[in-house]
Design a protein around this motif. Structure first.
Motif, short mmCIF file in Angstrom:
data_model
loop_
_atom_site.label_atom_id
_atom_site.label_comp_id
_atom_site.label_asym_id
_atom_site.label_seq_id
_atom_site.Cartn_x
_atom_site.Cartn_y
_atom_site.Cartn_z
N GLU A 27 -15.43 12.70 -21.72
CA GLU A 27 -16.89 12.64 -21.70
C GLU A 27 -17.51 13.68 -20.77
OE1 GLU A 27 -18.25 8.83 -19.99
OE2 GLU A 27 -16.17 8.58 -19.30
N GLU A 28 -16.72 14.24 -19.86
CA GLU A 28 -17.22 15.28 -18.97
C GLU A 28 -16.86 16.68 -19.46
OE1 GLU A 28 -15.64 14.27 -15.17
OE2 GLU A 28 -16.94 12.51 -14.93
N GLY A 29 -16.28 16.77 -20.66
CA GLY A 29 -15.94 18.07 -21.23
C GLY A 29 -14.63 18.65 -20.73
N GLU A 30 -13.79 17.83 -20.11
CA GLU A 30 -12.51 18.30 -19.58
C GLU A 30 -11.40 18.08 -20.61
OE1 GLU A 30 -11.70 19.76 -16.66
OE2 GLU A 30 -13.80 19.82 -16.01
N GLU A 31 -10.55 19.11 -20.80
CA GLU A 31 -9.39 18.96 -21.66
C GLU A 31 -8.35 18.07 -20.98
OE1 GLU A 31 -7.52 22.30 -23.50
OE2 GLU A 31 -9.40 23.44 -23.58
N GLN A 32 -7.74 17.19 -21.76
CA GLN A 32 -6.76 16.26 -21.22
C GLN A 32 -5.39 16.57 -21.82
OE1 GLN A 32 -7.48 14.02 -18.79
NE2 GLN A 32 -9.51 14.97 -18.81
N ALA A 33 -4.54 17.26 -21.03
CA ALA A 33 -3.21 17.63 -21.52
C ALA A 33 -2.29 16.44 -21.67
CB ALA A 33 -2.58 18.65 -20.56
N LEU A 34 -2.62 15.31 -21.01
CA LEU A 34 -1.83 14.09 -21.13
C LEU A 34 -2.54 13.04 -21.97
CD1 LEU A 34 -0.25 13.78 -17.58
CD2 LEU A 34 0.73 14.75 -19.66
N LEU A 35 -3.42 13.48 -22.84
CA LEU A 35 -3.92 12.70 -23.97
C LEU A 35 -4.03 13.73 -25.09
CD1 LEU A 35 -5.03 10.37 -25.56
CD2 LEU A 35 -7.19 10.54 -24.28
N ALA A 36 -2.88 14.04 -25.67
CA ALA A 36 -2.79 15.21 -26.55
C ALA A 36 -1.62 15.07 -27.51
CB ALA A 36 -2.64 16.49 -25.73
N ALA A 37 -1.74 15.74 -28.65
CA ALA A 37 -0.67 15.82 -29.64
C ALA A 37 -0.20 17.27 -29.73
CB ALA A 37 -1.16 15.34 -31.00
N VAL B 125 -13.36 12.68 -27.63
CA VAL B 125 -12.95 11.30 -27.87
C VAL B 125 -13.97 10.36 -27.22
CG1 VAL B 125 -10.52 11.93 -27.99
CG2 VAL B 125 -11.48 11.19 -25.80
N PRO B 126 -14.09 9.14 -27.73
CA PRO B 126 -15.02 8.18 -27.13
C PRO B 126 -14.66 7.94 -25.66
CG PRO B 126 -14.22 7.37 -29.25
CD PRO B 126 -13.39 8.59 -28.92
N ALA B 127 -15.67 7.65 -24.87
CA ALA B 127 -15.48 7.56 -23.41
C ALA B 127 -14.31 6.67 -22.99
CB ALA B 127 -16.78 7.08 -22.77
N PRO B 128 -14.16 5.45 -23.51
CA PRO B 128 -13.07 4.61 -22.98
C PRO B 128 -11.67 5.18 -23.22
CG PRO B 128 -14.67 3.29 -24.19
CD PRO B 128 -14.99 4.72 -24.47
N ALA B 129 -11.51 6.01 -24.26
CA ALA B 129 -10.17 6.51 -24.60
C ALA B 129 -9.56 7.31 -23.47
CB ALA B 129 -10.25 7.36 -25.87
N ALA B 130 -10.37 8.07 -22.75
CA ALA B 130 -9.86 8.94 -21.69
C ALA B 130 -10.01 8.33 -20.30
CB ALA B 130 -10.56 10.30 -21.75
N TRP B 131 -10.42 7.08 -20.22
CA TRP B 131 -10.54 6.43 -18.92
C TRP B 131 -9.14 6.16 -18.36
CZ3 TRP B 131 -14.59 1.95 -19.79
CH2 TRP B 131 -15.88 2.52 -19.94
#
Length: 204
Positions: free
Chosen positions: A135-145, A178-184
């Motif tokens: 939600e803050e526009g940050e790429e998440q390398a540990l939520l990734a395929a 992704v929706p906010a809770p997914a990356a929490w």
């Protein structure tokens, strides 16, 4: 046969959480890791990197050697476990063509992880992976395929104390919001409280 393996990192030191294992923190009648694992597609193979414990679905437990080598060492241990299964069956190449990397403290990440895999399946061959955009526009390398063979090539054998972003910086990746809770993630007691409030609000 499954074409996805999820590698879940759940052996960190949890310093910001006050010590102990944050993935075992209670959350709505389960714990953080159990909620993540239960949310993943049942057809996926799952490798958990960390100390073995009871969980709500079949998984394979592995550890980096020596333990405590950081997330990239954990990723290497998970990938090595996949390669070991490949050698046993006599199949040449990765055990599954896609691998999902997940931090074990993401209790709501399952549906988003499945969407990332769908995006990667549809992407052209030159795309190595699809990462979540939080939600803050940050790429998440540990939520990734990722395409497994590309990830294997990017992670060195000697992986202790390496940073995830720097190690995987050479991969060509797309992003998906992704929706906010997914990356929490659950890094602190306040994060755990927020996750609990989200669960309570979701209940009918």
């Amino acid at each position: 046969m499954a074409d996805v393996t999820a590698v879940v990192l759940c052996g960190g030191r949890s310093r910001r959480f006050g010590g102990g294992d944050k993935t075992q923190a209670p959350l709505g009648g389960a714990d953080v890791l159990a909620r993540l694992l239960a949310s993943l597609p049942t057809s996926w193979d799952v490798i958990c990197v960390g100390p073995a414990r009871p969980v709500p679905r079949p998984v394979r437990w592995v550890r980096e050697e020596p333990p405590g080598g950081g997330p990239v060492a954990g990723i290497r241990a998970g990938l090595a476990s996949m390669a070991g299964e490949t050698r046993k069956t006599g199949v040449v190449g990765p055990a599954t063509p896609y691998v999902v990397l997940l931090a074990g403290d993401l209790p709501f990440a399952g549906p988003a992880a499945a969407a990332l895999v769908a995006d990667l399946r549809a992407a052209p061959p030159e795309v190595d992976g699809v990462r979540a955009l939080d939600e803050e526009g940050e790429e998440q390398a540990l939520l990734a395929a990722y395409r497994t063979h590309r990830l294997l090539a990017a992670v060195p054998t000697e992986a202790r104390d390496l940073g995830v972003r720097r190690t995987l910086a050479g991969l060509t990746c797309r992003t998906r919001a992704v929706p906010a809770p997914a990356a929490w993630d659950v890094d602190t007691a306040a994060d755990l409280d927020r996750a609990g409030q989200h669960l309570a609000a979701e209940r009918p």
